[in-house]
Design an enzyme around this catalytic site. Structure first.
Site, PDB file in Angstrom:
ATOM      1  N   HIS A 103      66.207  17.296  24.518  1.00  0.00           N
ATOM      2  CA  HIS A 103      66.528  18.354  23.563  1.00  0.00           C
ATOM      3  C   HIS A 103      65.256  19.096  23.175  1.00  0.00           C
ATOM      4  O   HIS A 103      64.190  18.491  23.028  1.00  0.00           O
ATOM      5  CB  HIS A 103      67.165  17.774  22.311  1.00  0.00           C
ATOM      6  N   GLU A 120      66.767  12.965  16.963  1.00  0.00           N
ATOM      7  CA  GLU A 120      67.889  12.088  16.661  1.00  0.00           C
ATOM      8  C   GLU A 120      67.459  10.630  16.619  1.00  0.00           C
ATOM      9  O   GLU A 120      66.309  10.290  16.885  1.00  0.00           O
ATOM     10  CB  GLU A 120      68.998  12.267  17.700  1.00  0.00           C
ATOM     11  N   HIS A 178      66.068  10.955  27.477  1.00  0.00           N
ATOM     12  CA  HIS A 178      66.843   9.819  27.003  1.00  0.00           C
ATOM     13  C   HIS A 178      68.264   9.858  27.557  1.00  0.00           C
ATOM     14  O   HIS A 178      68.747  10.902  28.003  1.00  0.00           O
ATOM     15  CB  HIS A 178      66.894   9.800  25.473  1.00  0.00           C
ATOM     16  N   ARG A 198      70.426  19.064  30.427  1.00  0.00           N
ATOM     17  CA  ARG A 198      70.788  17.954  31.301  1.00  0.00           C
ATOM     18  C   ARG A 198      69.794  17.883  32.458  1.00  0.00           C
ATOM     19  O   ARG A 198      69.565  18.863  33.172  1.00  0.00           O
ATOM     20  CB  ARG A 198      72.213  18.188  31.824  1.00  0.00           C
TER      21      ARG A 198
END
Length: 321
Positions: A103, A120, A178, A198
């Site tokens: 991200h 996150e 991740h 992705r």
């Protein structure tokens, strides 16, 4: 604003990698198949949460922010985020591997998407034997352009993997490669953003035989190196909180409740979210009580002075800014 323990209706998402644990273990009611995510509290456009209980039942998350502003979010959060809810709260069930992804941070997200970035964390609630997650690259000095050359024959040489078990917690800052692996049920706290690049999708295809799009160029630009795998080193203490993550975007503690407890939040200029990751607890604000069980989430507004907890054995993630 009337402060009480607010529940929101979960927003369930079918995913190519989803399974049955959200319904079978967390008791999410649905007719959907392959449910991968339960969005517990969301301010993402077209996915706005709705209150499921109490005085504000039927009102949207955005309604509460517009009507009550700092009483609901906290003054500092209104100053920084305006009328945008700053976090996205989820439970995830990976029956198969999620795509390996990354991200963008706030700077890149603002420039490319006019959005916040996506830092996150995960708390592992349940995992199959030998379940793994992907965390970063095996070699931090590797040329990031290798991300454009990943295939089934070299994937194990490029990504770092970690075996996980119930109770493990990981911090994933924006820019870190991740993926949650097959067999993992997790709670996820993140910035409000749905931007994902992705990198690799395990060469799988959808029902039409098509592979999902990769975002390799953007991923290379977003990827950063980190010296740590991000695993939280914490010790549980009965009836006390233990810190899992403390970053610019959120703080998450784990709270093991095994008695009647009253906690003071009058000092805090933020809403507080409690995600139940084990057991059952009663949560009381202003003599108004809600029961929260494993897989449920409660929010108390920023104008809450204190919260009472009653449980014979539960674990709650305590989240605030």
């Amino acid at each position: 604003m009337q402060a009480y323990p607010i529940k929101f209706a979960p927003i369930l998402k079918e995913k190519i990698w989803g399974g049955e644990k959200l319904s079978e273990i967390l008791n999410k009611k649905t007719d959907l198949k392959n449910v991968g995510e339960s969005w517990e509290i969301s301010g993402v456009e077209d996915n706005i949460s709705t209150v499921a209980n109490g005085l504000y039942k039927g009102k949207s998350l955005n309604d509460l922010i517009k009507l009550h502003k700092s009483e609901f979010l906290g003054k500092q959060n209104i100053d920084v985020f305006g009328e945008n809810f700053p976090l996205l709260i989820k439970f995830l069930d990976a029956k198969t591997n999620l795509s390996v992804q990354v991200h963008p941070d706030d700077e890149m997200s603002k420039a490319k998407h006019n959005s916040f970035g996506k830092t996150e964390m995960w708390y592992i609630m349940n995992s199959d034997e030998d379940a793994e997650i992907v965390l970063g690259l095996k070699d931090n000095d590797i040329d990031k352009n290798v991300l454009s050359e990943i295939n089934a024959s070299n994937v194990d040489e490029i990504f770092n993997t970690e075996k996980v078990k119930q109770g493990d917690s990981y911090f994933i800052p924006a820019g870190k490669i991740h993926a949650i692996g097959a067999g993992v049920l997790a709670a996820e706290i993140q910035q409000t953003s749905d931007i994902t690049y992705r990198v690799y999708d395990w060469d799988r295809t959808d029902a039409a035989g098509e592979q999902r799009e990769l975002h390799t160029v953007s991923a290379i630009g977003a990827t950063k190196s980190f010296p740590s795998n991000g695993k939280s080193n914490y010790q549980l203490e009965e009836n006390k909180t233990s810190n899992l993550v403390d970053c610019d975007f959120f703080t998450t503690n784990i709270f093991e409740v095994k008695a009647n407890q009253k906690r003071d939040y009058s000092y805090l200029d933020s809403f507080v979210i409690f995600m139940c990751v084990e057991g059952t607890a009663e949560v009381t604000v202003n003599n108004l009580t809600e029961v929260v069980t494993m897989g449920e989430t409660i929010l108390v507004p920023a104008n809450t002075d204190s919260v009472e907890f009653n449980s014979q054995g539960s674990k709650l993630l305590e989240v605030f800014i």
